[in-house]
Design a protein around this motif. Structure first.
Motif, PDB file in Angstrom:
ATOM      1  N   PRO A 144       8.337   8.972   4.821  1.00 54.08           N
ATOM      2  CA  PRO A 144       8.198   7.599   5.327  1.00 54.08           C
ATOM      3  C   PRO A 144       8.097   7.500   6.849  1.00 54.08           C
ATOM      4  O   PRO A 144       7.702   6.465   7.375  1.00 54.08           O
ATOM      5  CB  PRO A 144       9.480   6.908   4.837  1.00 54.08           C
ATOM      6  CG  PRO A 144       9.923   7.712   3.674  1.00 54.08           C
ATOM      7  CD  PRO A 144       9.516   9.129   3.977  1.00 54.08           C
ATOM      8  N   VAL A 145       8.447   8.546   7.553  1.00 49.79           N
ATOM      9  CA  VAL A 145       8.311   8.553   9.011  1.00 49.79           C
ATOM     10  C   VAL A 145       7.003   9.229   9.417  1.00 49.79           C
ATOM     11  O   VAL A 145       6.307   8.772  10.338  1.00 49.79           O
ATOM     12  CB  VAL A 145       9.506   9.279   9.663  1.00 49.79           C
ATOM     13  CG1 VAL A 145       9.322   9.407  11.157  1.00 49.79           C
ATOM     14  CG2 VAL A 145      10.803   8.571   9.321  1.00 49.79           C
ATOM     15  N   ARG A 146       6.642  10.294   8.718  1.00 51.33           N
ATOM     16  CA  ARG A 146       5.454  11.063   9.088  1.00 51.33           C
ATOM     17  C   ARG A 146       4.147  10.310   8.865  1.00 51.33           C
ATOM     18  O   ARG A 146       3.232  10.406   9.678  1.00 51.33           O
ATOM     19  CB  ARG A 146       5.414  12.391   8.331  1.00 51.33           C
ATOM     20  CG  ARG A 146       6.438  13.390   8.806  1.00 51.33           C
ATOM     21  CD  ARG A 146       6.318  14.744   8.126  1.00 51.33           C
ATOM     22  NE  ARG A 146       6.702  14.679   6.721  1.00 51.33           N
ATOM     23  CZ  ARG A 146       5.865  14.874   5.699  1.00 51.33           C
ATOM     24  NH1 ARG A 146       4.612  15.165   5.916  1.00 51.33           N
ATOM     25  NH2 ARG A 146       6.300  14.782   4.455  1.00 51.33           N
ATOM     26  N   VAL A 147       4.044   9.557   7.773  1.00 50.59           N
ATOM     27  CA  VAL A 147       2.786   8.841   7.485  1.00 50.59           C
ATOM     28  C   VAL A 147       2.493   7.774   8.542  1.00 50.59           C
ATOM     29  O   VAL A 147       1.380   7.760   9.093  1.00 50.59           O
ATOM     30  CB  VAL A 147       2.783   8.265   6.055  1.00 50.59           C
ATOM     31  CG1 VAL A 147       1.602   7.337   5.843  1.00 50.59           C
ATOM     32  CG2 VAL A 147       2.742   9.394   5.037  1.00 50.59           C
ATOM     33  N   PRO A 148       3.435   6.890   8.874  1.00 55.84           N
ATOM     34  CA  PRO A 148       3.130   5.922   9.932  1.00 55.84           C
ATOM     35  C   PRO A 148       2.838   6.586  11.287  1.00 55.84           C
ATOM     36  O   PRO A 148       1.995   6.104  12.046  1.00 55.84           O
ATOM     37  CB  PRO A 148       4.392   5.057  10.021  1.00 55.84           C
ATOM     38  CG  PRO A 148       5.036   5.196   8.695  1.00 55.84           C
ATOM     39  CD  PRO A 148       4.715   6.582   8.228  1.00 55.84           C
ATOM     40  N   LEU A 149       3.511   7.689  11.572  1.00 61.34           N
ATOM     41  CA  LEU A 149       3.232   8.416  12.803  1.00 61.34           C
ATOM     42  C   LEU A 149       1.797   8.946  12.802  1.00 61.34           C
ATOM     43  O   LEU A 149       1.083   8.834  13.798  1.00 61.34           O
ATOM     44  CB  LEU A 149       4.230   9.567  12.978  1.00 61.34           C
ATOM     45  CG  LEU A 149       4.073  10.414  14.239  1.00 61.34           C
ATOM     46  CD1 LEU A 149       4.266   9.561  15.480  1.00 61.34           C
ATOM     47  CD2 LEU A 149       5.065  11.565  14.218  1.00 61.34           C
ATOM     48  N   MET A 173       0.852  -1.177   0.000  1.00 63.33           N
ATOM     49  CA  MET A 173       0.000   0.000   0.000  1.00 63.33           C
ATOM     50  C   MET A 173       0.898   1.241   0.000  1.00 63.33           C
ATOM     51  O   MET A 173       1.817   1.347   0.790  1.00 63.33           O
ATOM     52  CB  MET A 173      -0.907  -0.033   1.234  1.00 63.33           C
ATOM     53  CG  MET A 173      -1.909   1.089   1.279  1.00 63.33           C
ATOM     54  SD  MET A 173      -2.992   1.001   2.714  1.00 63.33           S
ATOM     55  CE  MET A 173      -4.423   0.282   1.965  1.00 63.33           C
ATOM     56  N   SER A 174       0.613   2.178  -0.881  1.00 65.85           N
ATOM     57  CA  SER A 174       1.432   3.392  -0.974  1.00 65.85           C
ATOM     58  C   SER A 174       1.048   4.379   0.131  1.00 65.85           C
ATOM     59  O   SER A 174       0.019   4.219   0.798  1.00 65.85           O
ATOM     60  CB  SER A 174       1.248   4.042  -2.341  1.00 65.85           C
ATOM     61  OG  SER A 174      -0.036   4.622  -2.426  1.00 65.85           O
ATOM     62  N   TYR A 175       1.888   5.392   0.287  1.00 67.01           N
ATOM     63  CA  TYR A 175       1.599   6.417   1.295  1.00 67.01           C
ATOM     64  C   TYR A 175       0.309   7.159   0.972  1.00 67.01           C
ATOM     65  O   TYR A 175      -0.466   7.482   1.873  1.00 67.01           O
ATOM     66  CB  TYR A 175       2.761   7.404   1.400  1.00 67.01           C
ATOM     67  CG  TYR A 175       4.015   6.775   1.936  1.00 67.01           C
ATOM     68  CD1 TYR A 175       4.030   6.144   3.170  1.00 67.01           C
ATOM     69  CD2 TYR A 175       5.188   6.803   1.212  1.00 67.01           C
ATOM     70  CE1 TYR A 175       5.166   5.551   3.658  1.00 67.01           C
ATOM     71  CE2 TYR A 175       6.345   6.216   1.693  1.00 67.01           C
ATOM     72  CZ  TYR A 175       6.330   5.589   2.924  1.00 67.01           C
ATOM     73  OH  TYR A 175       7.455   5.003   3.412  1.00 67.01           O
ATOM     74  N   ALA A 176       0.060   7.418  -0.299  1.00 64.82           N
ATOM     75  CA  ALA A 176      -1.165   8.110  -0.695  1.00 64.82           C
ATOM     76  C   ALA A 176      -2.392   7.271  -0.352  1.00 64.82           C
ATOM     77  O   ALA A 176      -3.402   7.810   0.142  1.00 64.82           O
ATOM     78  CB  ALA A 176      -1.132   8.425  -2.186  1.00 64.82           C
ATOM     79  N   ASP A 177      -2.324   5.961  -0.584  1.00 58.73           N
ATOM     80  CA  ASP A 177      -3.450   5.083  -0.236  1.00 58.73           C
ATOM     81  C   ASP A 177      -3.667   5.038   1.268  1.00 58.73           C
ATOM     82  O   ASP A 177      -4.807   5.029   1.742  1.00 58.73           O
ATOM     83  CB  ASP A 177      -3.197   3.663  -0.763  1.00 58.73           C
ATOM     84  CG  ASP A 177      -3.203   3.591  -2.275  1.00 58.73           C
ATOM     85  OD1 ASP A 177      -3.826   4.474  -2.911  1.00 58.73           O
ATOM     86  OD2 ASP A 177      -2.578   2.658  -2.826  1.00 58.73           O
ATOM     87  N   THR A 178      -2.571   5.006   2.017  1.00 64.12           N
ATOM     88  CA  THR A 178      -2.669   4.980   3.479  1.00 64.12           C
ATOM     89  C   THR A 178      -3.341   6.245   3.997  1.00 64.12           C
ATOM     90  O   THR A 178      -4.243   6.169   4.842  1.00 64.12           O
ATOM     91  CB  THR A 178      -1.268   4.839   4.101  1.00 64.12           C
ATOM     92  OG1 THR A 178      -0.642   3.677   3.581  1.00 64.12           O
ATOM     93  CG2 THR A 178      -1.344   4.744   5.609  1.00 64.12           C
ATOM     94  N   ILE A 179      -2.931   7.387   3.487  1.00 63.63           N
ATOM     95  CA  ILE A 179      -3.530   8.656   3.912  1.00 63.63           C
ATOM     96  C   ILE A 179      -4.998   8.721   3.491  1.00 63.63           C
ATOM     97  O   ILE A 179      -5.854   9.178   4.255  1.00 63.63           O
ATOM     98  CB  ILE A 179      -2.729   9.859   3.352  1.00 63.63           C
ATOM     99  CG1 ILE A 179      -1.358   9.928   4.023  1.00 63.63           C
ATOM    100  CG2 ILE A 179      -3.467  11.162   3.519  1.00 63.63           C
ATOM    101  CD1 ILE A 179      -1.404  10.247   5.509  1.00 63.63           C
TER     102      ILE A 179
END
Length: 117
Positions: free
Chosen positions: A93-98, A1-7
Protein backbone atom coordinates in the motif's frame (compact mmCIF):
# COMPACT_ATOMS: atom_id res chain seq x y z
CA UNK A 1 -9.48 1.05 -7.89
CA UNK A 2 -7.32 -1.88 -6.79
CA UNK A 3 -3.53 -1.88 -6.72
CA UNK A 4 -3.44 -4.22 -9.72
CA UNK A 5 -5.65 -1.83 -11.73
CA UNK A 6 -3.48 1.12 -10.72
CA UNK A 7 -0.30 -0.64 -11.84
CA UNK A 8 -1.97 -1.80 -15.08
CA UNK A 9 -3.01 1.78 -15.90
CA UNK A 10 0.49 3.01 -15.14
CA UNK A 11 2.03 0.35 -17.40
CA UNK A 12 -0.31 1.27 -20.26
CA UNK A 13 0.60 4.94 -19.97
CA UNK A 14 4.36 4.71 -19.29
CA UNK A 15 5.31 1.18 -20.42
CA UNK A 16 8.85 0.10 -19.64
CA UNK A 17 9.57 3.20 -17.57
CA UNK A 18 6.66 2.41 -15.24
CA UNK A 19 7.73 -1.22 -14.94
CA UNK A 20 11.35 -0.29 -14.26
CA UNK A 21 10.28 2.23 -11.62
CA UNK A 22 8.03 -0.27 -9.87
CA UNK A 23 10.68 -3.01 -9.91
CA UNK A 24 13.34 -0.59 -8.68
CA UNK A 25 11.19 0.44 -5.72
CA UNK A 26 10.44 -3.23 -5.00
CA UNK A 27 14.14 -4.15 -5.13
CA UNK A 28 15.15 -1.24 -2.90
CA UNK A 29 12.46 -2.12 -0.36
CA UNK A 30 13.35 -5.80 -0.34
CA UNK A 31 17.08 -5.04 -0.06
CA UNK A 32 16.49 -2.63 2.81
CA UNK A 33 14.43 -5.14 4.76
CA UNK A 34 16.93 -7.90 4.06
CA UNK A 35 19.80 -5.72 5.28
CA UNK A 36 17.84 -4.83 8.43
CA UNK A 37 17.16 -8.50 9.10
CA UNK A 38 20.81 -9.40 8.53
CA UNK A 39 22.01 -6.63 10.86
CA UNK A 40 21.75 -8.89 13.90
CA UNK A 41 18.12 -8.01 14.56
CA UNK A 42 16.66 -10.51 17.02
CA UNK A 43 13.77 -11.75 14.91
CA UNK A 44 12.38 -14.21 17.43
CA UNK A 45 12.24 -11.58 20.18
CA UNK A 46 10.20 -9.23 18.01
CA UNK A 47 7.89 -12.02 16.86
CA UNK A 48 7.30 -13.09 20.46
CA UNK A 49 6.67 -9.47 21.46
CA UNK A 50 3.84 -9.20 18.92
CA UNK A 51 2.44 -12.64 19.77
CA UNK A 52 3.42 -14.29 16.48
CA UNK A 53 5.58 -16.96 18.14
CA UNK A 54 5.36 -18.51 21.57
CA UNK A 55 8.40 -19.22 23.75
CA UNK A 56 7.83 -22.94 23.29
CA UNK A 57 8.04 -22.60 19.50
CA UNK A 58 11.60 -21.30 19.64
CA UNK A 59 12.96 -23.18 22.65
CA UNK A 60 16.12 -25.18 21.89
CA UNK A 61 14.64 -28.29 23.41
CA UNK A 62 11.46 -28.09 21.32
CA UNK A 63 10.98 -31.05 19.02
CA UNK A 64 11.56 -29.87 15.42
CA UNK A 65 8.69 -32.10 14.32
CA UNK A 66 6.26 -30.14 16.52
CA UNK A 67 7.32 -26.67 15.41
CA UNK A 68 5.09 -24.77 13.02
CA UNK A 69 6.27 -23.87 9.54
CA UNK A 70 6.41 -20.16 10.40
CA UNK A 71 8.54 -20.72 13.49
CA UNK A 72 10.83 -23.05 11.55
CA UNK A 73 11.25 -20.61 8.66
CA UNK A 74 11.79 -17.48 10.72
CA UNK A 75 14.22 -18.95 13.24
CA UNK A 76 16.57 -20.81 10.91
CA UNK A 77 18.76 -20.21 7.86
CA UNK A 78 16.22 -18.53 5.62
CA UNK A 79 14.84 -16.24 8.29
CA UNK A 80 16.27 -13.01 6.85
CA UNK A 81 15.00 -13.80 3.38
CA UNK A 82 11.55 -14.82 4.62
CA UNK A 83 11.24 -11.77 6.86
CA UNK A 84 12.35 -9.43 4.07
CA UNK A 85 9.80 -10.97 1.69
CA UNK A 86 6.93 -10.70 4.19
CA UNK A 87 7.79 -7.11 5.10
CA UNK A 88 8.10 -6.13 1.43
CA UNK A 89 4.69 -7.63 0.70
CA UNK A 90 3.24 -5.71 3.64
CA UNK A 91 4.46 -2.40 2.17
CA UNK A 92 2.45 -2.76 -1.07
CA UNK A 93 0.00 0.00 0.00
CA UNK A 94 2.97 2.36 0.26
CA UNK A 95 4.95 1.20 -2.77
CA UNK A 96 2.15 1.50 -5.35
CA UNK A 97 1.29 5.16 -4.63
CA UNK A 98 5.01 5.95 -4.55
CA UNK A 99 5.44 4.33 -7.96
CA UNK A 100 2.46 6.26 -9.35
CA UNK A 101 3.79 9.52 -7.91
CA UNK A 102 7.36 9.36 -9.19
CA UNK A 103 6.94 7.60 -12.55
CA UNK A 104 5.80 10.74 -14.46
CA UNK A 105 8.83 12.69 -13.21
CA UNK A 106 11.20 9.89 -14.18
CA UNK A 107 9.57 9.61 -17.62
CA UNK A 108 9.93 13.38 -18.18
CA UNK A 109 13.58 13.31 -17.11
CA UNK A 110 14.39 10.38 -19.40
CA UNK A 111 12.57 11.98 -22.36
CA UNK A 112 14.38 15.26 -21.76
CA UNK A 113 17.72 13.46 -21.65
CA UNK A 114 16.90 11.51 -24.84
CA UNK A 115 15.87 14.68 -26.66
CA UNK A 116 19.04 16.42 -25.58
CA UNK A 117 21.34 13.72 -26.96
Amino acid sequence: MSYADTIRTLMRKYGKIGLATHLSIYAATFSGFYYAAESKMNITEHLQQYGLLSGQDVADEADPQKRGWLAETLTHGGSSLALAFLCTKATLPVRVPLTVAITPAIARALRYKAAKV
